[in-house]
Design an enzyme around this catalytic site. Structure first.
Site, PDB file in Angstrom:
ATOM      1  N   SER A 127       0.836  -1.197   0.000  1.00 29.87           N
ATOM      2  CA  SER A 127       0.000   0.000   0.000  1.00 29.87           C
ATOM      3  C   SER A 127       0.872   1.249   0.000  1.00 29.87           C
ATOM      4  CB  SER A 127      -0.840  -0.024   1.274  1.00 29.87           C
ATOM      5  OG  SER A 127      -1.433   1.216   1.490  1.00 29.87           O
ATOM      6  N   TYR A 151      -1.667  -0.607  10.525  1.00 32.28           N
ATOM      7  CA  TYR A 151      -1.939  -1.266   9.248  1.00 32.28           C
ATOM      8  C   TYR A 151      -0.738  -1.090   8.297  1.00 32.28           C
ATOM      9  CZ  TYR A 151      -3.743  -1.682   4.496  1.00 32.28           C
ATOM     10  OH  TYR A 151      -3.896  -2.008   3.165  1.00 32.28           O
ATOM     11  N   LYS A 155       2.125  -3.847   6.521  1.00 29.32           N
ATOM     12  CA  LYS A 155       2.523  -3.926   5.104  1.00 29.32           C
ATOM     13  C   LYS A 155       4.044  -3.779   4.989  1.00 29.32           C
ATOM     14  CE  LYS A 155      -1.480  -4.563   3.356  1.00 29.32           C
ATOM     15  NZ  LYS A 155      -1.796  -5.884   2.809  1.00 29.32           N
TER      16      LYS A 155
HETATM   17  P1  NAD Z   1     -11.024  -7.020   1.196  1.00 30.03           P
HETATM   18  O1  NAD Z   1     -11.250  -6.999   2.657  1.00 30.03           O
HETATM   19  O2  NAD Z   1     -12.186  -6.803   0.292  1.00 30.03           O
HETATM   20  O3  NAD Z   1     -10.342  -8.407   0.777  1.00 30.03           O
HETATM   21  C1  NAD Z   1      -9.460  -9.109   1.627  1.00 30.03           C
HETATM   22  C2  NAD Z   1      -9.979 -10.538   1.733  1.00 30.03           C
HETATM   23  O4  NAD Z   1      -9.090 -11.288   2.574  1.00 30.03           O
HETATM   24  C3  NAD Z   1     -11.378 -10.623   2.347  1.00 30.03           C
HETATM   25  O5  NAD Z   1     -12.206 -11.362   1.469  1.00 30.03           O
HETATM   26  C4  NAD Z   1     -11.163 -11.365   3.677  1.00 30.03           C
HETATM   27  O6  NAD Z   1     -12.261 -12.205   3.989  1.00 30.03           O
HETATM   28  C5  NAD Z   1      -9.885 -12.138   3.393  1.00 30.03           C
HETATM   29  N1  NAD Z   1      -9.061 -12.461   4.561  1.00 30.03           N
HETATM   30  C6  NAD Z   1      -8.650 -11.632   5.552  1.00 30.03           C
HETATM   31  N2  NAD Z   1      -7.871 -12.289   6.430  1.00 30.03           N
HETATM   32  C7  NAD Z   1      -7.790 -13.575   5.976  1.00 30.03           C
HETATM   33  C8  NAD Z   1      -7.128 -14.737   6.453  1.00 30.03           C
HETATM   34  N3  NAD Z   1      -6.431 -14.725   7.581  1.00 30.03           N
HETATM   35  N4  NAD Z   1      -7.226 -15.879   5.733  1.00 30.03           N
HETATM   36  C9  NAD Z   1      -7.960 -15.914   4.590  1.00 30.03           C
HETATM   37  N5  NAD Z   1      -8.614 -14.835   4.103  1.00 30.03           N
HETATM   38  C10 NAD Z   1      -8.530 -13.684   4.790  1.00 30.03           C
HETATM   39  O7  NAD Z   1      -9.865  -5.980   0.876  1.00 30.03           O
HETATM   40  P2  NAD Z   1      -9.300  -5.466  -0.515  1.00 30.03           P
HETATM   41  O8  NAD Z   1      -9.627  -4.033  -0.649  1.00 30.03           O
HETATM   42  O9  NAD Z   1      -9.651  -6.393  -1.601  1.00 30.03           O
HETATM   43  O10 NAD Z   1      -7.738  -5.547  -0.213  1.00 30.03           O
HETATM   44  C11 NAD Z   1      -6.950  -6.639  -0.620  1.00 30.03           C
HETATM   45  C12 NAD Z   1      -5.532  -6.418  -0.155  1.00 30.03           C
HETATM   46  O11 NAD Z   1      -5.041  -5.197  -0.701  1.00 30.03           O
HETATM   47  C13 NAD Z   1      -5.404  -6.287   1.364  1.00 30.03           C
HETATM   48  O12 NAD Z   1      -4.222  -6.942   1.761  1.00 30.03           O
HETATM   49  C14 NAD Z   1      -5.294  -4.802   1.577  1.00 30.03           C
HETATM   50  O13 NAD Z   1      -4.573  -4.497   2.739  1.00 30.03           O
HETATM   51  C15 NAD Z   1      -4.538  -4.360   0.334  1.00 30.03           C
HETATM   52  N6  NAD Z   1      -4.779  -2.950  -0.007  1.00 30.03           N
HETATM   53  C16 NAD Z   1      -6.054  -2.489  -0.154  1.00 30.03           C
HETATM   54  C17 NAD Z   1      -6.269  -1.135  -0.442  1.00 30.03           C
HETATM   55  C18 NAD Z   1      -7.660  -0.594  -0.578  1.00 30.03           C
HETATM   56  O14 NAD Z   1      -7.846   0.612  -0.453  1.00 30.03           O
HETATM   57  N7  NAD Z   1      -8.676  -1.413  -0.869  1.00 30.03           N
HETATM   58  C19 NAD Z   1      -5.177  -0.261  -0.599  1.00 30.03           C
HETATM   59  C20 NAD Z   1      -3.893  -0.765  -0.461  1.00 30.03           C
HETATM   60  C21 NAD Z   1      -3.710  -2.121  -0.172  1.00 30.03           C
HETATM   61  N1  UFG Z   2     -12.520  11.481   3.380  1.00 32.95           N
HETATM   62  C1  UFG Z   2     -13.522  12.343   3.758  1.00 32.95           C
HETATM   63  N2  UFG Z   2     -14.669  11.812   4.285  1.00 32.95           N
HETATM   64  C2  UFG Z   2     -14.858  10.473   4.443  1.00 32.95           C
HETATM   65  C3  UFG Z   2     -13.823   9.587   4.057  1.00 32.95           C
HETATM   66  C4  UFG Z   2     -12.662  10.123   3.544  1.00 32.95           C
HETATM   67  O1  UFG Z   2     -13.383  13.552   3.626  1.00 32.95           O
HETATM   68  O2  UFG Z   2     -15.927  10.057   4.947  1.00 32.95           O
HETATM   69  C5  UFG Z   2     -11.286  12.024   2.780  1.00 32.95           C
HETATM   70  C6  UFG Z   2     -10.023  11.726   3.576  1.00 32.95           C
HETATM   71  O3  UFG Z   2      -9.803  12.716   4.543  1.00 32.95           O
HETATM   72  C7  UFG Z   2      -8.980  11.706   2.465  1.00 32.95           C
HETATM   73  C8  UFG Z   2      -9.732  11.173   1.248  1.00 32.95           C
HETATM   74  O4  UFG Z   2     -11.111  11.376   1.532  1.00 32.95           O
HETATM   75  O5  UFG Z   2      -8.564  13.022   2.168  1.00 32.95           O
HETATM   76  C9  UFG Z   2      -9.497   9.688   0.995  1.00 32.95           C
HETATM   77  O6  UFG Z   2      -9.773   8.956   2.177  1.00 32.95           O
HETATM   78  P1  UFG Z   2      -9.936   7.367   2.169  1.00 32.95           P
HETATM   79  O7  UFG Z   2     -10.293   6.956   3.556  1.00 32.95           O
HETATM   80  O8  UFG Z   2     -10.856   6.944   1.072  1.00 32.95           O
HETATM   81  O9  UFG Z   2      -8.498   6.850   1.746  1.00 32.95           O
HETATM   82  P2  UFG Z   2      -7.079   7.093   2.430  1.00 32.95           P
HETATM   83  O10 UFG Z   2      -6.229   7.820   1.453  1.00 32.95           O
HETATM   84  O11 UFG Z   2      -7.204   7.673   3.769  1.00 32.95           O
HETATM   85  O12 UFG Z   2      -6.565   5.595   2.625  1.00 32.95           O
HETATM   86  C10 UFG Z   2      -6.724   4.596   1.619  1.00 32.95           C
HETATM   87  C11 UFG Z   2      -6.935   3.240   2.297  1.00 32.95           C
HETATM   88  C12 UFG Z   2      -5.682   2.823   3.006  1.00 32.95           C
HETATM   89  C13 UFG Z   2      -4.520   2.879   2.081  1.00 32.95           C
HETATM   90  C14 UFG Z   2      -4.390   4.263   1.481  1.00 32.95           C
HETATM   91  C15 UFG Z   2      -3.266   4.346   0.499  1.00 32.95           C
HETATM   92  O13 UFG Z   2      -8.004   3.296   3.210  1.00 32.95           O
HETATM   93  O14 UFG Z   2      -5.853   1.483   3.426  1.00 32.95           O
HETATM   94  O15 UFG Z   2      -5.602   4.581   0.810  1.00 32.95           O
HETATM   95  O16 UFG Z   2      -3.286   3.279  -0.340  1.00 32.95           O
HETATM   96  F1  UFG Z   2      -3.396   2.597   2.762  1.00 32.95           F
END
Ligand code: NAD
Ligand code: UFG
Length: 340
Positions: A127, A151, A155
């Site tokens: 991330s 978190y 990572k």
């Molecule tokens: P998500 O929660 O939709 O998907 C993650 C999946 O992993 C879920 O289906 C959950 O049930 C499963 N899971 C969690 N722990 C587990 C375990 N111990 N064993 C088996 N399954 C398990 O999340 P996502 O948005 O699809 O994210 C996928 C990956 O990408 C995550 O590792 C997350 O940290 C990373 N990531 C997500 C974002 C984002 O904004 N969505 C940004 C950066 C990184």
């Molecule tokens: N924001 C609002 N109101 C809300 C939610 C968010 O104003 O209800 C604003 C936040 O302050 C920020 C922007 O919208 O300025 C984006 O916020 P998000 O929560 O959607 O995303 P972040 O950038 O905070 O974080 C996301 C994921 C993290 C990841 C990160 C970078 O939640 O897991 O992107 O990849 F690490």
């Protein structure tokens, strides 16, 4: 040529399911492993419906060594894409042990099982949150790493484990993919982001305000040093992000190498820009109130995505209008097609 088999941990989750569809369309065999802690089993059928292909689904946990042993014993796995993890920043702060155990110990169990069965090709979901706040907000892969929450630490720690594994054994091919802000949904409307309860992230929150499920959006601060005072982020369409996984896998297999790349668009957008784009594209109103800054937020965070383009020719194609349109289709359509 026999099809390559890819194990997707966290396969029924948001990013895993979209990546599964693209892998199936590119003629890979897909096995999904998920404990369903943050997703639903019917995603499997939805992925099959979109792709017209069968998927193997195993309900299991990456922390369960016996389960992992069986998965690798019973299937000819060529590579693993590791999405399984917990991802809520606030929850990580209040439950650090749960986050370290699931994300770090779980990953280590997976890597040990891979090593035992000689499966040494891996893509890992990292991330942008691993970067420290440098005050500029544009991050390239060599930018300093300094995560500011639990978190992000998980990572960073898994990245470090993977760097050490590669240093000890050059036959591992590891792709560390640092995602920026994934949003949007599959254009079919069959799969998308389905957070439990009140969303933490901006786009799903906006979608629920537009649909009337929530009354208004709280905009967390309008006094940042940005053109309209609200935070700037690099929103990337989930379809572009999924494609980035396929390109990374192809590149690593072809070149027999490891990579660390940003997956973002390189285009920062403010909170209010996203709100207005959503209103314009969907013709729904998104009432909002300006509130205090959210603790831990940075003003600006966006990618320098040039390395992914130079190395493997990948770049994001979709703009925020398309991200909003596909989010809205999923938000409205998913309600009417819960049973497929
Ligand atoms: P998500 O929660 O939709 O998907 C993650 C999946 O992993 C879920 O289906 C959950 O049930 C499963 N899971 C969690 N722990 C587990 C375990 N111990 N064993 C088996 N399954 C398990 O999340 P996502 O948005 O699809 O994210 C996928 C990956 O990408 C995550 O590792 C997350 O940290 C990373 N990531 C997500 C974002 C984002 O904004 N969505 C940004 C950066 C990184
Ligand atoms: N924001 C609002 N109101 C809300 C939610 C968010 O104003 O209800 C604003 C936040 O302050 C920020 C922007 O919208 O300025 C984006 O916020 P998000 O929560 O959607 O995303 P972040 O950038 O905070 O974080 C996301 C994921 C993290 C990841 C990160 C970078 O939640 O897991 O992107 O990849 F690490």
């Amino acid at each position: 040529m026999t099809k390559k088999t890819i194990l997707i941990t966290g396969g029924t989750g948001y990013i895993g399911s979209h990546t599964a569809v693209q892998l199936l369309e590119a003629d890979y065999q897909v096995i999904m492993l998920d404990n369903l802690s943050n997703s639903k089993a019917d995603v499997v059928q939805r992925v099959e419906k979109i792709s017209g292909k069968k998927v193997s689904f195993i309900q299991g946990d990456i922390r369960d060594d016996q389960c992992l042993h069986q998965v690798f014993q019973n299937n000819p796995i060529d590579a693993v894409i590791h999405f399984a993890g917990l991802k809520a920043v606030g929850e990580g702060q209040s439950q650090p042990m749960r986050y370290y155990e699931n994300n770090v110990s779980g990953s280590l169990s997976l890597f040990q099982a891979m090593q035992s069965f000689g499966v040494k090709t891996l893509l890992f979901s990292s991330s942008a949150t691993v970067y420290g706040d440098d005050g500029v907000g544009k991050y390239h892969e060599q930018s300093a790493l300094s995560p500011s929450n639990v978190y992000g630490q998980t990572k960073y720690m898994v990245e470090q484990i993977l760097r050490d594994i590669q240093a000890s054994d050059a036959s591992w091919r590891v792709g560390i993919l640092r995602y920026f802000n994934p949003v949007g949904a599959h254009p079919s409307g069959y799969i998308g982001e389905d957070p439990n309860g009140i969303p933490n992230n901006l786009m799903p929150y906006i979608a629920k305000v537009a649909s009337g499920e929530l009354t208004h959006l709280n905009v967390f601060g309008n006094d940042y040093p940005t053109p309209d005072g609200t935070g700037l982020r690099d929103y990337i369409h989930i379809q572009d992000l999924a494609a980035g996984h396929l390109e990374s896998l192809r590149y690593m297999l072809e070149k027999n190498t490891s990579i660390t790349v940003n997956l973002g668009t390189g285009q920062p957008h403010s909170v209010l820009e996203l709100v207005h784009a959503f209103e314009q594209v969907t013709e729904q109103s998104v009432p909002y109130q300006i509130t205090q800054r959210r603790a831990g937020d940075v003003a600006i965070c966006y990618a320098d995505p040039s390395l992914a383009k130079t190395l493997m020719g990948w770049q994001a194609k979709y703009n925020i209008q398309q991200m909003c349109a596909d989010t809205w289709r999923w938000q409205t359509y998913s309600k009417t097609i819960l049973k497929i």
